[in-house]
Write an enzyme that holds these catalytic residues in place. Structure first.
Site, PDB file in Angstrom:
ATOM      1  N   HIS A 258      -9.144   0.555  -0.197  1.00 16.21           N
ATOM      2  CA  HIS A 258      -9.500  -0.247   0.966  1.00 16.21           C
ATOM      3  C   HIS A 258      -8.241  -0.775   1.614  1.00 16.21           C
ATOM      4  O   HIS A 258      -7.282  -1.107   0.915  1.00 16.21           O
ATOM      5  CB  HIS A 258     -10.413  -1.420   0.558  1.00 16.21           C
ATOM      6  CG  HIS A 258     -11.156  -1.981   1.709  1.00 16.21           C
ATOM      7  ND1 HIS A 258     -10.632  -2.949   2.518  1.00 16.21           N
ATOM      8  CD2 HIS A 258     -12.378  -1.673   2.203  1.00 16.21           C
ATOM      9  CE1 HIS A 258     -11.511  -3.230   3.472  1.00 16.21           C
ATOM     10  NE2 HIS A 258     -12.577  -2.472   3.305  1.00 16.21           N
ATOM     11  N   ASP A 309     -18.793   1.763  -0.047  1.00 25.05           N
ATOM     12  CA  ASP A 309     -19.454   3.056   0.128  1.00 25.05           C
ATOM     13  C   ASP A 309     -19.780   3.749  -1.190  1.00 25.05           C
ATOM     14  O   ASP A 309     -20.612   4.643  -1.221  1.00 25.05           O
ATOM     15  CB  ASP A 309     -18.561   3.996   0.956  1.00 25.05           C
ATOM     16  CG  ASP A 309     -18.576   3.591   2.407  1.00 25.05           C
ATOM     17  OD1 ASP A 309     -19.668   3.516   2.972  1.00 25.05           O
ATOM     18  OD2 ASP A 309     -17.492   3.330   2.962  1.00 25.05           O
TER      19      ASP A 309
HETATM   20  N1  COA Z   1      -8.391   8.325  -3.659  1.00 25.88           N
HETATM   21  C1  COA Z   1      -7.154   8.760  -3.994  1.00 25.88           C
HETATM   22  N2  COA Z   1      -6.036   8.329  -3.385  1.00 25.88           N
HETATM   23  C2  COA Z   1      -6.171   7.408  -2.420  1.00 25.88           C
HETATM   24  C3  COA Z   1      -7.433   6.899  -2.046  1.00 25.88           C
HETATM   25  C4  COA Z   1      -8.558   7.398  -2.714  1.00 25.88           C
HETATM   26  N3  COA Z   1      -9.781   6.983  -2.383  1.00 25.88           N
HETATM   27  N4  COA Z   1      -7.249   5.985  -1.066  1.00 25.88           N
HETATM   28  C5  COA Z   1      -5.932   5.950  -0.842  1.00 25.88           C
HETATM   29  N5  COA Z   1      -5.281   6.792  -1.638  1.00 25.88           N
HETATM   30  C6  COA Z   1      -3.840   7.031  -1.676  1.00 25.88           C
HETATM   31  C7  COA Z   1      -3.443   7.896  -0.481  1.00 25.88           C
HETATM   32  O1  COA Z   1      -3.544   9.264  -0.772  1.00 25.88           O
HETATM   33  C8  COA Z   1      -2.044   7.426  -0.246  1.00 25.88           C
HETATM   34  O2  COA Z   1      -1.225   8.038  -1.195  1.00 25.88           O
HETATM   35  P1  COA Z   1       0.273   8.543  -0.830  1.00 25.88           P
HETATM   36  O3  COA Z   1       0.998   7.293  -0.431  1.00 25.88           O
HETATM   37  O4  COA Z   1       0.735   9.169  -2.090  1.00 25.88           O
HETATM   38  O5  COA Z   1       0.091   9.508   0.319  1.00 25.88           O
HETATM   39  C9  COA Z   1      -2.078   5.931  -0.544  1.00 25.88           C
HETATM   40  O6  COA Z   1      -3.164   5.786  -1.465  1.00 25.88           O
HETATM   41  C10 COA Z   1      -2.321   5.072   0.666  1.00 25.88           C
HETATM   42  O7  COA Z   1      -3.517   5.539   1.320  1.00 25.88           O
HETATM   43  P2  COA Z   1      -3.845   5.327   2.843  1.00 25.88           P
HETATM   44  O8  COA Z   1      -4.925   6.272   3.232  1.00 25.88           O
HETATM   45  O9  COA Z   1      -2.576   5.354   3.653  1.00 25.88           O
HETATM   46  O10 COA Z   1      -4.353   3.818   2.816  1.00 25.88           O
HETATM   47  P3  COA Z   1      -5.084   3.067   3.996  1.00 25.88           P
HETATM   48  O11 COA Z   1      -4.930   1.623   3.777  1.00 25.88           O
HETATM   49  O12 COA Z   1      -4.677   3.638   5.300  1.00 25.88           O
HETATM   50  O13 COA Z   1      -6.582   3.564   3.769  1.00 25.88           O
HETATM   51  C11 COA Z   1      -8.754   3.926   3.186  1.00 25.88           C
HETATM   52  C12 COA Z   1      -7.653   2.877   3.323  1.00 25.88           C
HETATM   53  C13 COA Z   1     -10.071   3.213   2.899  1.00 25.88           C
HETATM   54  C14 COA Z   1      -8.903   4.704   4.497  1.00 25.88           C
HETATM   55  C15 COA Z   1      -8.390   4.894   2.024  1.00 25.88           C
HETATM   56  O14 COA Z   1      -8.309   4.189   0.820  1.00 25.88           O
HETATM   57  C16 COA Z   1      -9.372   6.045   1.925  1.00 25.88           C
HETATM   58  O15 COA Z   1      -9.222   7.051   2.640  1.00 25.88           O
HETATM   59  N6  COA Z   1     -10.405   5.935   1.022  1.00 25.88           N
HETATM   60  C17 COA Z   1     -11.397   6.947   0.902  1.00 25.88           C
HETATM   61  C18 COA Z   1     -12.395   6.856   2.048  1.00 25.88           C
HETATM   62  C19 COA Z   1     -13.313   5.680   1.928  1.00 25.88           C
HETATM   63  O16 COA Z   1     -13.868   5.412   0.859  1.00 25.88           O
HETATM   64  N7  COA Z   1     -13.515   4.984   3.049  1.00 25.88           N
HETATM   65  C20 COA Z   1     -14.418   3.843   3.107  1.00 25.88           C
HETATM   66  C21 COA Z   1     -13.665   2.579   3.310  1.00 25.88           C
HETATM   67  S1  COA Z   1     -14.716   1.169   3.134  1.00 25.88           S
END
Ligand code: COA
Length: 372
Positions: A258, A309
């Site tokens: 998150h 989710d």
């Molecule tokens: N599983 C595995 N790795 C994850 C992850 C997950 N669910 N969420 C983040 N990471 C990792 C990313 O791959 C990234 O790794 P890296 O630095 O080696 O590339 C790092 O953590 C940072 O992720 P990032 O996507 O930049 O973080 P964010 O703050 O922009 O994103 C979310 C937050 C929610 C978008 C992200 O955690 C995600 O995509 N989760 C899955 C989708 C989801 O459940 N969305 C619903 C949100 S309520």
């Protein structure tokens, strides 16, 4: 310095919702989500989000009555939905139907606060009807009229099942799920709604922008991805190899992580409980068991906590809701928060228009096309 994704940027003041990512706390207008999930109803939370305080009995009855009375959608919208391709994306259906609703809204030309509240009530009442009707229509069933005695949660399940009364546990679970998803500060779809409202466009347009934004897999679309993963895994003993392979392939596990919460998402704890309870009652405990195992692995190996989710996926699945309606149901609930934020934006509006740091080339001289 620009922060990618506007991380940690405070872009508005708001009294609606407080998310404390460090402590894992979520508060609507001063009330902790745990208290609301345990004692409140979706209707009461809608009142709270829009008015900044809990309602008195009569106020709650008036709002609940208005929500019950406004659940029908215009015949023209139903007719159009019947003409949509049966395999259409359900979020696209919702987005399109909501866009149509504005043209039939009796207050379409009005933009004073009272008219906007009336529109917010109609939208909150109509979104569940659209989602349920879409499932009826695409399965060749004639939708039944909303039941004027039922709550938003019960009515949604009633319409979805073509007029069959939902049992108490299903209604209660749906109601709690609606409370938990009702608002979440400046999440992407709410921000989109506020940006739209900031131009003083109408509330329907703001909600259409929000629905389009919620559709993305990094936002509301994640719960559908979770159930796809669970059905692919299918058995508890398959969890470990499946998730290890995802780790190896550096794939994101949907339903985890998150932007704000760095500890347990407080909504996940309720949904986890509901998933277990429904699993026991409906004799389908495997969805909860698989989810629990995945959660342990992702937390242990990657340090990511389950978000809202993750467990909502198995909850909705056990409520008999088709997978592709999970995100539309998120919209049904978040409608309460979108409306609260749009009303707050209108109340103290200034156009939202940030700047971009220019990184393109400079001082180029134009070269005619035959010389390039
Ligand atoms: N599983 C595995 N790795 C994850 C992850 C997950 N669910 N969420 C983040 N990471 C990792 C990313 O791959 C990234 O790794 P890296 O630095 O080696 O590339 C790092 O953590 C940072 O992720 P990032 O996507 O930049 O973080 P964010 O703050 O922009 O994103 C979310 C937050 C929610 C978008 C992200 O955690 C995600 O995509 N989760 C899955 C989708 C989801 O459940 N969305 C619903 C949100 S309520």
């Amino acid at each position: 310095m620009v922060k990618a994704g506007l991380e940690d940027i405070v872009a508005a003041t708001s009294s609606i919702c407080d998310v404390n990512g460090k402590e894992g706390r979520l508060v609507y207008q001063g009330y902790d989500i745990h208290d609301l999930a345990e004692h409140s109803t979706f209707e009461e939370v809608v009142y709270l989000l829009w008015n900044g305080r809990l309602p008195h009995k009569q106020e709650l009855e008036t709002l609940s009555d208005a929500l019950r009375k406004n659940a029908a959608i215009p015949a023209e919208v139903v007719k159009a939905m019947k003409a949509f391709p049966k395999e259409a994306n359900s979020m696209e259906v919702l987005r399109t139907a909501v866009s149509m609703l504005s043209m039939y809204d009796p207050d379409d030309e009005l933009s004073d606060r009272d008219a906007n509240v009336r529109k917010a009530i109609r939208l909150t009442a109509q979104l569940p009807t659209i989602v349920a009707y879409w499932d009826n229509i695409r399965n060749g069933k004639e939708p039944v009229a909303p039941n004027p005695k039922l709550s938003v949660a019960a009515n949604f399940l009633y319409l979805l099942k073509g007029g069959e009364m939902p049992d108490e546990l299903s209604t209660k679970s749906m109601d709690i799920a609606l409370i938990l998803h009702a608002d979440h500060e400046l999440n992407a779809s709410t921000f989109a709604a506020r940006v739209a409202a900031g131009t003083l466009t109408d509330i329907h347009s703001a909600v259409v922008a929000a629905i389009g934004t919620l559709k993305g897999p990094l936002h509301g679309g994640a719960n559908q991805e979770v159930i796809k993963m669970l059905t692919k895994i299918d058995k508890l003993e398959n969890v470990q190899p499946f998730i290890n392979k995802m780790f190896e392939d550096r794939k994101k596990v949907m339903g985890f992580g998150h932007r704000v919460y760095k500890t347990e998402d407080p909504r996940a704890s309720h949904l986890r409980k509901m998933s277990e309870e429904l699993g026991k009652t409906k004799n389908e405990l495997k969805w909860f068991q698989m989810s629990r195992k995945i959660e342990e692995m992702v937390l242990h190996d990657k340090g990511f906590y389950a978000n809202v989710d993750f467990y909502s996926a198995s909850v909705y699945y056990m409520l008999g809701i088709p997978t592709d309606l999970f995100t539309p149901i998120f919209a049904v609930s978040r409608m309460a928060g979108w409306a609260a934020h749009v009303l707050e934006q209108y109340d103290n509006n200034r156009l939202i228009r940030p700047r971009a740091e220019y990184t393109g080339p400079k001082n180029l001289s134009y070269v005619s096309i035959d010389k390039r």
